[in-house]
Design a protein around this motif. Sequence first.
Motif, PDB file in Angstrom:
ATOM      1  N   SER A  87       0.903  -1.245   0.112  1.00  7.19           N
ATOM      2  CA  SER A  87      -0.029   0.109  -0.067  1.00  7.19           C
ATOM      3  C   SER A  87       0.972   1.126  -0.051  1.00  7.19           C
ATOM      4  CB  SER A  87      -0.825   0.004   1.051  1.00  7.19           C
ATOM      5  OG  SER A  87      -1.507   1.273   1.434  1.00  7.19           O
ATOM      6  N   ALA A  88       0.732   1.940  -1.073  1.00 13.78           N
ATOM      7  CA  ALA A  88       1.464   3.495  -1.204  1.00 13.78           C
ATOM      8  C   ALA A  88       1.345   4.243   0.057  1.00 13.78           C
ATOM      9  CB  ALA A  88       1.089   3.978  -2.309  1.00 13.78           C
ATOM     10  N   ILE A  89      -0.011   4.464   0.674  1.00  8.64           N
ATOM     11  CA  ILE A  89      -0.401   5.104   1.561  1.00  8.64           C
ATOM     12  C   ILE A  89       0.357   4.604   2.860  1.00  8.64           C
ATOM     13  CG2 ILE A  89      -2.149   6.058   3.153  1.00  8.64           C
ATOM     14  CD1 ILE A  89      -4.049   5.986   0.555  1.00  8.64           C
ATOM     15  N   ALA A  90       0.255   3.321   3.062  1.00  6.47           N
ATOM     16  CA  ALA A  90       0.632   2.859   4.388  1.00  6.47           C
ATOM     17  C   ALA A  90       2.269   2.947   4.506  1.00  6.47           C
ATOM     18  CB  ALA A  90       0.397   1.167   4.506  1.00  6.47           C
ATOM     19  N   GLN A  91       2.896   2.968   3.133  1.00  9.48           N
ATOM     20  CA  GLN A  91       4.527   2.955   2.983  1.00  9.48           C
ATOM     21  C   GLN A  91       4.969   4.354   3.222  1.00  9.48           C
ATOM     22  OE1 GLN A  91       6.651   2.371  -0.844  1.00  9.48           O
ATOM     23  NE2 GLN A  91       6.543   0.155  -0.102  1.00  9.48           N
ATOM     24  N   ARG A  92       3.985   5.537   2.731  1.00  4.87           N
ATOM     25  CA  ARG A  92       4.586   6.837   3.039  1.00  4.87           C
ATOM     26  C   ARG A  92       4.128   7.143   4.400  1.00  4.87           C
ATOM     27  NH1 ARG A  92       1.953   7.806  -2.014  1.00  4.87           N
ATOM     28  NH2 ARG A  92      -0.154   8.482  -0.859  1.00  4.87           N
ATOM     29  N   LEU A  93       3.133   6.819   4.941  1.00  5.68           N
ATOM     30  CA  LEU A  93       2.783   7.238   6.429  1.00  5.68           C
ATOM     31  C   LEU A  93       4.043   6.425   7.230  1.00  5.68           C
ATOM     32  CD1 LEU A  93      -0.959   6.764   6.496  1.00  5.68           C
ATOM     33  CD2 LEU A  93       0.424   8.827   6.951  1.00  5.68           C
ATOM     34  N   GLY A  94       4.387   5.245   7.074  1.00  7.46           N
ATOM     35  CA  GLY A  94       5.213   4.440   7.731  1.00  7.46           C
ATOM     36  C   GLY A  94       6.672   5.064   7.632  1.00  7.46           C
ATOM     37  N   GLU A  95       7.162   5.574   6.448  1.00 12.08           N
ATOM     38  CA  GLU A  95       8.419   5.988   6.174  1.00 12.08           C
ATOM     39  C   GLU A  95       8.441   7.410   7.134  1.00 12.08           C
ATOM     40  OE1 GLU A  95       8.377   6.752   2.148  1.00 12.08           O
ATOM     41  OE2 GLU A  95       9.147   4.714   1.571  1.00 12.08           O
ATOM     42  N   ARG A  96       7.459   8.161   6.856  1.00 11.89           N
ATOM     43  CA  ARG A  96       7.332   9.486   7.610  1.00 11.89           C
ATOM     44  C   ARG A  96       7.566   9.266   8.976  1.00 11.89           C
ATOM     45  NH1 ARG A  96       2.228  12.410   6.999  1.00 11.89           N
ATOM     46  NH2 ARG A  96       1.835  11.736   8.907  1.00 11.89           N
ATOM     47  N   MET A  97       6.886   8.497   9.851  1.00  8.52           N
ATOM     48  CA  MET A  97       7.034   8.214  11.105  1.00  8.52           C
ATOM     49  C   MET A  97       8.318   7.674  11.641  1.00  8.52           C
ATOM     50  SD  MET A  97       3.437   6.038  12.513  1.00  8.52           S
ATOM     51  CE  MET A  97       2.505   5.580  11.030  1.00  8.52           C
ATOM     52  N   LEU A  98       8.930   6.661  10.727  1.00 11.35           N
ATOM     53  CA  LEU A  98      10.160   6.235  11.112  1.00 11.35           C
ATOM     54  C   LEU A  98      11.208   7.315  10.905  1.00 11.35           C
ATOM     55  CD1 LEU A  98       9.616   2.582   9.528  1.00 11.35           C
ATOM     56  CD2 LEU A  98       9.882   3.092  12.143  1.00 11.35           C
ATOM     57  N   ARG A  99      11.281   7.927   9.926  1.00 14.10           N
ATOM     58  CA  ARG A  99      12.194   8.846   9.601  1.00 14.10           C
ATOM     59  C   ARG A  99      12.070  10.139  11.005  1.00 14.10           C
ATOM     60  NH1 ARG A  99      11.637   8.025   3.541  1.00 14.10           N
ATOM     61  NH2 ARG A  99      13.283   6.869   3.358  1.00 14.10           N
ATOM     62  N   GLU A 100      10.962  10.660  11.091  1.00  9.71           N
ATOM     63  CA  GLU A 100      10.801  11.551  12.234  1.00  9.71           C
ATOM     64  C   GLU A 100      11.393  10.928  13.531  1.00  9.71           C
ATOM     65  OE1 GLU A 100       6.830  12.590  12.321  1.00  9.71           O
ATOM     66  OE2 GLU A 100       6.877  14.057  10.374  1.00  9.71           O
ATOM     67  N   GLU A 101      11.347   9.672  13.736  1.00 12.90           N
ATOM     68  CA  GLU A 101      12.062   9.344  14.879  1.00 12.90           C
ATOM     69  C   GLU A 101      13.502   8.867  14.696  1.00 12.90           C
ATOM     70  OE1 GLU A 101      10.662   8.505  18.028  1.00 12.90           O
ATOM     71  OE2 GLU A 101       8.834   9.749  17.087  1.00 12.90           O
ATOM     72  N   GLY A 102      14.083   9.265  13.530  1.00 11.71           N
ATOM     73  CA  GLY A 102      15.526   9.247  13.430  1.00 11.71           C
ATOM     74  C   GLY A 102      15.988   7.862  12.866  1.00 11.71           C
ATOM     75  N   PHE A 103      15.279   6.984  12.238  1.00 14.77           N
ATOM     76  CA  PHE A 103      15.431   6.045  11.576  1.00 14.77           C
ATOM     77  C   PHE A 103      15.826   6.114  10.159  1.00 14.77           C
ATOM     78  CE2 PHE A 103      13.109   4.491  15.142  1.00 14.77           C
ATOM     79  CZ  PHE A 103      13.747   3.437  15.791  1.00 14.77           C
TER      80      PHE A 103
END
Length: 150
Positions: free
Chosen positions: A11-27
């Motif tokens: 899912s492109a939406i789930a992927q974008r949301l997951g990426e954003r959450m993880l990157r904001e946490e420093g991953f």
Amino acid sequence: MAGRILLADDSAIAQRLGERMLREEGFEVVSVTDGETALLRLADVDPDAMIVDAFLPKKSGFELAKFVRETATHRHIGVLLTGSITEPVDMAQAEAVGADGVVQKPFGVTSLMDVLRPLLERVAERRLESEYGAEAPPVPVVPISEEERV
């Protein structure tokens, strides 16, 4: 706590949301859309953990978890399977293939980090064990005084 995450979701939406959450946490995040690509990227990404949709096309999250647990060079990687209300993850099957946990979509950053942070601590221990075997040196604990706290 920084780390490298392989995020696999079709899912492109789930992927974008997951990426954003993880990157904001420093991953550092590497995303793929199917299980076959996730399998191919394991060696070059060398993730600390994988967050994988259990029902990916080509190779399922269950198949990826099983592969990781059966492969000495990847055994240390943490595996979180994701499912949803419409596609719930069979907990017995997740346990049988060696998944470290299950997170139900949609999830928020707090609930994801509550599962991911302790998992990454176990992953660090697994990496030491895979490198040093039973002779793994203990992880040093350095006390911090009150004056040094930020």
